[in-house]
Motif scaffolding. Sequence first.
Motif, PDB file in Angstrom:
ATOM      1  N   VAL A 134     -32.702  71.788 -35.036  1.00 48.44           N
ATOM      2  CA  VAL A 134     -32.291  71.728 -33.602  1.00 48.44           C
ATOM      3  C   VAL A 134     -31.504  73.217 -33.312  1.00 48.44           C
ATOM      4  O   VAL A 134     -30.947  73.582 -32.409  1.00 48.44           O
ATOM      5  N   LYS A 135     -30.585  73.539 -34.540  1.00 48.97           N
ATOM      6  CA  LYS A 135     -29.981  74.793 -34.840  1.00 48.97           C
ATOM      7  C   LYS A 135     -30.877  76.009 -34.626  1.00 48.97           C
ATOM      8  O   LYS A 135     -30.070  77.173 -34.216  1.00 48.97           O
ATOM      9  N   THR A 139     -37.696  71.499 -32.084  1.00 51.42           N
ATOM     10  CA  THR A 139     -37.745  70.192 -32.385  1.00 51.42           C
ATOM     11  C   THR A 139     -38.609  69.812 -33.753  1.00 51.42           C
ATOM     12  O   THR A 139     -39.756  70.382 -33.874  1.00 51.42           O
ATOM     13  N   LEU A 145     -39.055  62.859 -37.480  1.00 52.85           N
ATOM     14  CA  LEU A 145     -38.424  62.251 -36.265  1.00 52.85           C
ATOM     15  C   LEU A 145     -39.248  60.788 -36.160  1.00 52.85           C
ATOM     16  O   LEU A 145     -38.968  60.076 -35.514  1.00 52.85           O
ATOM     17  N   ALA A 158     -30.860  60.053 -35.803  1.00 49.87           N
ATOM     18  CA  ALA A 158     -30.427  60.933 -34.442  1.00 49.87           C
ATOM     19  C   ALA A 158     -29.124  61.808 -35.059  1.00 49.87           C
ATOM     20  O   ALA A 158     -29.206  62.949 -34.672  1.00 49.87           O
ATOM     21  N   HIS A 159     -28.474  61.156 -35.742  1.00 46.55           N
ATOM     22  CA  HIS A 159     -27.272  62.234 -36.356  1.00 46.55           C
ATOM     23  C   HIS A 159     -27.893  63.361 -37.310  1.00 46.55           C
ATOM     24  O   HIS A 159     -27.446  64.376 -36.753  1.00 46.55           O
ATOM     25  N   ALA A 161     -30.700  64.546 -36.870  1.00 49.71           N
ATOM     26  CA  ALA A 161     -31.778  65.317 -36.079  1.00 49.71           C
ATOM     27  C   ALA A 161     -30.903  66.283 -34.930  1.00 49.71           C
ATOM     28  O   ALA A 161     -31.152  67.514 -34.756  1.00 49.71           O
ATOM     29  N   LEU A 162     -29.906  65.551 -34.371  1.00 51.66           N
ATOM     30  CA  LEU A 162     -29.485  66.107 -33.296  1.00 51.66           C
ATOM     31  C   LEU A 162     -28.076  67.145 -33.695  1.00 51.66           C
ATOM     32  O   LEU A 162     -27.889  68.051 -32.744  1.00 51.66           O
ATOM     33  N   THR A 163     -27.557  66.775 -34.944  1.00 57.70           N
ATOM     34  CA  THR A 163     -26.334  67.492 -35.299  1.00 57.70           C
ATOM     35  C   THR A 163     -26.748  68.879 -36.280  1.00 57.70           C
ATOM     36  O   THR A 163     -26.149  69.799 -36.038  1.00 57.70           O
TER      37      THR A 163
END
Length: 247
Positions: A134-135, A139, A145, A158-159, A161-163
Amino acid sequence: MTYDSVRLSHEGEVATLTLAHPKGAFGPATWRDVPRALGDLGDARVLVVRGERHFSVGLDVAATAPVIGPALGNPEKFRAVVDEMHAAIEGLATLPVPVIAAIDGWCIGAGLELAAACDLRLCSASARFSLPEVKLGITADLGGLQRLPHLIGRGRAAHLALTGEPIDAQAAERWGLVTEVLEGAEALYARAQSLAAHLASLPPRALEGTKRTLQDGLPHAESLAAAVEWNARHMTADAMLSALKKA
């Protein structure tokens, strides 16, 4: 056996696949070499996957850019490029034998997605895990995922992958991403080999059936029926009596 980016060795019925890219990254050669090595497993009954320095620091961006660049903006061409990566990771996941990931150092991005495709994961106390796509404005698309929520729960997946933030070995063990943390690399690889040797001593059809059932993704009743059918086809009284005598 040595390929461009991996090495395959055998010790008895245990094979070891070493991800040997000099930077600890996955370049185009990795995705070609992993399926070739898996095709050369022969009679190995367990596979250990490890890195040479780090388990993997993810994609070798410089080497991969010339391959991916021309496909950007064209879903069909891009899918063809990524399909080669999928084939390598799915090849590990669908092996009929148990696969153990022995993780030392960094396990980043594509490396974590590959590790998630293994059946068991051990790590050293210095291991670090990250899914930072994500950075980078993308995706994760190599199975992480899809697999990580089943391993560590949707919230923790999610933590990650999203952060895009890393977690250490202790958090990975608490979350269930790994089942054991060893003090250092030497202890890690020794434990991976001893665990592999133990698995290799067990009835191979039982291991294969157990792996298939864990992975089948079927509804509860259908998965139960599939496990019963597997036993009906492969269970033998002699094997059960032999196992009881060894217990």
